[in-house]
Design an enzyme around this catalytic site. Sequence first.
Site, PDB file in Angstrom:
ATOM      1  N   GLY A  20      -5.156  -5.523   5.449  1.00 27.74           N
ATOM      2  CA  GLY A  20      -4.330  -6.424   4.640  1.00 27.74           C
ATOM      3  C   GLY A  20      -4.873  -7.834   4.556  1.00 27.74           C
ATOM      4  O   GLY A  20      -4.954  -8.416   3.470  1.00 27.74           O
ATOM      5  N   ARG A  21      -5.268  -8.419   5.682  1.00 24.22           N
ATOM      6  CA  ARG A  21      -5.715  -9.810   5.667  1.00 24.22           C
ATOM      7  C   ARG A  21      -7.136  -9.958   5.126  1.00 24.22           C
ATOM      8  O   ARG A  21      -7.632 -11.070   4.998  1.00 24.22           O
ATOM      9  CB  ARG A  21      -5.592 -10.408   7.063  1.00 24.22           C
ATOM     10  CG  ARG A  21      -6.338  -9.679   8.150  1.00 24.22           C
ATOM     11  CD  ARG A  21      -5.931 -10.178   9.530  1.00 24.22           C
ATOM     12  NE  ARG A  21      -6.507  -9.401  10.617  1.00 24.22           N
ATOM     13  CZ  ARG A  21      -5.998  -8.254  11.082  1.00 24.22           C
ATOM     14  NH1 ARG A  21      -4.919  -7.746  10.532  1.00 24.22           N
ATOM     15  NH2 ARG A  21      -6.571  -7.618  12.091  1.00 24.22           N
TER      16      ARG A  21
ATOM     17  N   HIS B 140      -2.618 -39.254   8.795  1.00 26.16           N
ATOM     18  CA  HIS B 140      -1.390 -39.998   9.049  1.00 26.16           C
ATOM     19  C   HIS B 140      -0.332 -39.115   9.711  1.00 26.16           C
ATOM     20  O   HIS B 140       0.854 -39.441   9.689  1.00 26.16           O
ATOM     21  CB  HIS B 140      -0.869 -40.595   7.745  1.00 26.16           C
ATOM     22  CG  HIS B 140      -1.800 -41.612   7.162  1.00 26.16           C
ATOM     23  ND1 HIS B 140      -1.692 -42.959   7.417  1.00 26.16           N
ATOM     24  CD2 HIS B 140      -2.894 -41.465   6.355  1.00 26.16           C
ATOM     25  CE1 HIS B 140      -2.657 -43.607   6.782  1.00 26.16           C
ATOM     26  NE2 HIS B 140      -3.399 -42.720   6.137  1.00 26.16           N
TER      27      HIS B 140
ATOM     28  N   LYS C  26       8.326  -5.136  13.596  1.00 26.73           N
ATOM     29  CA  LYS C  26       8.934  -4.383  12.495  1.00 26.73           C
ATOM     30  C   LYS C  26       9.814  -3.253  13.032  1.00 26.73           C
ATOM     31  O   LYS C  26      10.899  -2.977  12.495  1.00 26.73           O
ATOM     32  CB  LYS C  26       7.839  -3.804  11.590  1.00 26.73           C
ATOM     33  CG  LYS C  26       7.074  -4.829  10.777  1.00 26.73           C
ATOM     34  CD  LYS C  26       6.027  -4.124   9.930  1.00 26.73           C
ATOM     35  CE  LYS C  26       5.203  -5.099   9.103  1.00 26.73           C
ATOM     36  NZ  LYS C  26       4.169  -4.409   8.295  1.00 26.73           N
TER      37      LYS C  26
ATOM     38  N   GLU D  48      -4.222 -13.029  13.709  1.00 23.05           N
ATOM     39  CA  GLU D  48      -3.858 -11.619  13.642  1.00 23.05           C
ATOM     40  C   GLU D  48      -5.054 -10.751  14.014  1.00 23.05           C
ATOM     41  O   GLU D  48      -4.888  -9.640  14.537  1.00 23.05           O
ATOM     42  CB  GLU D  48      -3.343 -11.263  12.246  1.00 23.05           C
ATOM     43  CG  GLU D  48      -2.613  -9.914  12.192  1.00 23.05           C
ATOM     44  CD  GLU D  48      -1.857  -9.720  10.893  1.00 23.05           C
ATOM     45  OE1 GLU D  48      -0.721 -10.227  10.790  1.00 23.05           O
ATOM     46  OE2 GLU D  48      -2.402  -9.080   9.968  1.00 23.05           O
TER      47      GLU D  48
ATOM     48  N   LYS E  34       0.832  -1.209   0.000  1.00 24.92           N
ATOM     49  CA  LYS E  34       0.000   0.000   0.000  1.00 24.92           C
ATOM     50  C   LYS E  34       0.860   1.250   0.000  1.00 24.92           C
ATOM     51  O   LYS E  34       0.642   2.167  -0.787  1.00 24.92           O
ATOM     52  CB  LYS E  34      -0.944  -0.014   1.198  1.00 24.92           C
ATOM     53  CG  LYS E  34      -1.910   1.179   1.230  1.00 24.92           C
ATOM     54  CD  LYS E  34      -2.765   1.189   2.496  1.00 24.92           C
ATOM     55  CE  LYS E  34      -3.705   0.018   2.543  1.00 24.92           C
ATOM     56  NZ  LYS E  34      -4.628   0.105   3.712  1.00 24.92           N
TER      57      LYS E  34
ATOM     58  N   GLU F 274      10.293  -5.959   3.662  1.00 22.34           N
ATOM     59  CA  GLU F 274      10.508  -7.247   3.007  1.00 22.34           C
ATOM     60  C   GLU F 274      10.119  -7.184   1.528  1.00 22.34           C
ATOM     61  O   GLU F 274      10.838  -7.678   0.649  1.00 22.34           O
ATOM     62  CB  GLU F 274       9.700  -8.345   3.702  1.00 22.34           C
ATOM     63  CG  GLU F 274      10.033  -8.573   5.161  1.00 22.34           C
ATOM     64  CD  GLU F 274       9.112  -7.806   6.088  1.00 22.34           C
ATOM     65  OE1 GLU F 274       8.884  -8.284   7.211  1.00 22.34           O
ATOM     66  OE2 GLU F 274       8.612  -6.724   5.689  1.00 22.34           O
TER      67      GLU F 274
END
Length: 544
Positions: free
Chosen positions: A267-268, A384, A512, A353, A206, A212
């Site tokens: 964001g999510r 399994h 951050k 979050e 944004k 990152e």
Amino acid sequence: MSNLTQSPAWQALLAHQSQISNQTMREMFAADADRFDTFSLQLDGLLFDYSKNRISAETLKLLLDLARQSDLSGWIARMFGGEKINASENRAVLHTALRAPRDAVVMVDGKNVMPDVHRVLDHLRRYTEAVRRGELCGHTGKPLRHIVNIGIGGSALGPMMVCETLKPYGHPEMRAHFVSNVDATDLVETLKLLDAETTLFIVSSKTFTTQETLTNARTARAWLVEKLGCEEAVAKHFAAVSTNLKATSEFGINPDNVFEFWDWVGGRYSLWSAIGLPIALYVGMDNFERLLAGAHAMDVHFRDAPFERNMPVILGMLGVWYGNFFGTGSYAVLPYDQYLHRLPAYLQQLEMESNGKSVDREGQPVDYDTHFTVWGEAGTNGQHSFYQLIHQGTRMIPADFLAPIRSHNPVGDHHAMLLSNCFAQTEALMLGKTEAEARAELVAQGMSGEALEKLLPFKVFPGNRPTNTFLFDLLDPYTLGMLIALYEHKIYVQSVVWNINAFDQWGVEFGKQLAGKLLPELQGKQPLSVHDASTINLMQRCLG
């Protein structure tokens, strides 16, 4: 104690839990031939079977009393109405507007945002169709067939999960790749798969400042320029989802290839926005719009359906029931469809979050759990791996099972075997196996005496382990949209009951901040400052 835990609805549920905790679902099913009909819902082909839960009609009534006491209907109206319910950031929360129809009216600060939403969707359609048809090509004139999304968190997990899930609808000549980790391995291994002449990078940030993402984007840019031999190639091989036009222009991205979104999109919760650009490129805009339509159908259902027939409300309140009144610390999401194998990872961010908070909306510490660990794996792989814990472990772990009636790949008996395993697991978790049943089984196998008695305790299953099952005809874009929106709203329901803000993430920001201080020290640009003894020694070990 808090107002919530002292409240009449909470106290009524506490008393009820002590009454129902010794009842088994075996007994409940035996006593009620209509239990499935009572405790199941359908919406547009999506079946929600919650009959295998440790609940009665009274439990459901008391849970919905708690929802009403929390003014859930008022909070639903506030979210859909564009009020700034993300109080700590003074923002509205309107991912629902991103999938609303063109003629809808959604007001934020006195402005109808829907014209802007659909202007961006129209921009997405023009751009993605031109790329898919080969009209917008790379620097050397070749069509762009490798799509590389560079983002992190919500700018990566959502689009990645959707592209994986909708592979049957993907462009036959396109491949979608996702780079999120700042570990160079993530990008380097991806670049090994690519031909620069046919690669399109999408930088999703944004502010166009995410550390990152920008680190990976600059490395990808340098790789492209080296391979194609000129800076001008960047304009045709990069697109961006950002509001920082100045930064994207300085990077070399053509302004026509920059797509905006808004601060009322978390964001999510953003895959429905221009963050979904890689989805639209890979599966086509028509299928992206079907995804939006499925989510919108769930939005309307959540907003309008009475609580007694409301999927997100019931799913959310079941989570409150087990988490706050049975003390479960986690729940599993178990998709019996390989295409959904990234769904648990996506839901980890969406849930943890959002509701991983320890203070309420007023900033006061809470005295009740507000968060659960979400985990899972595609069936039958999980069977399994960790199902042993769910069946015979000391903690009760509620689980959601998801399965399609039809497969995109109907080969032999594969799908029948898959479904038989799915249904068998929910039945086994509900029924368990009593000591008498285990004994009879061992006798039938020819065992007796001391050998039988020694083995017997290991063959007993407690059962009474709750599950929900979501069954749908075929995993298509519309159904996927419904499922994602269902979980979004389920999380919101729980946040309202717990009186927390589901839409900020200050814990993420704290990490951050510290990383920003440590980076120049690890780069040797600044001397080591004051840190704890552990951090100092770890950094010194790396610096040599």
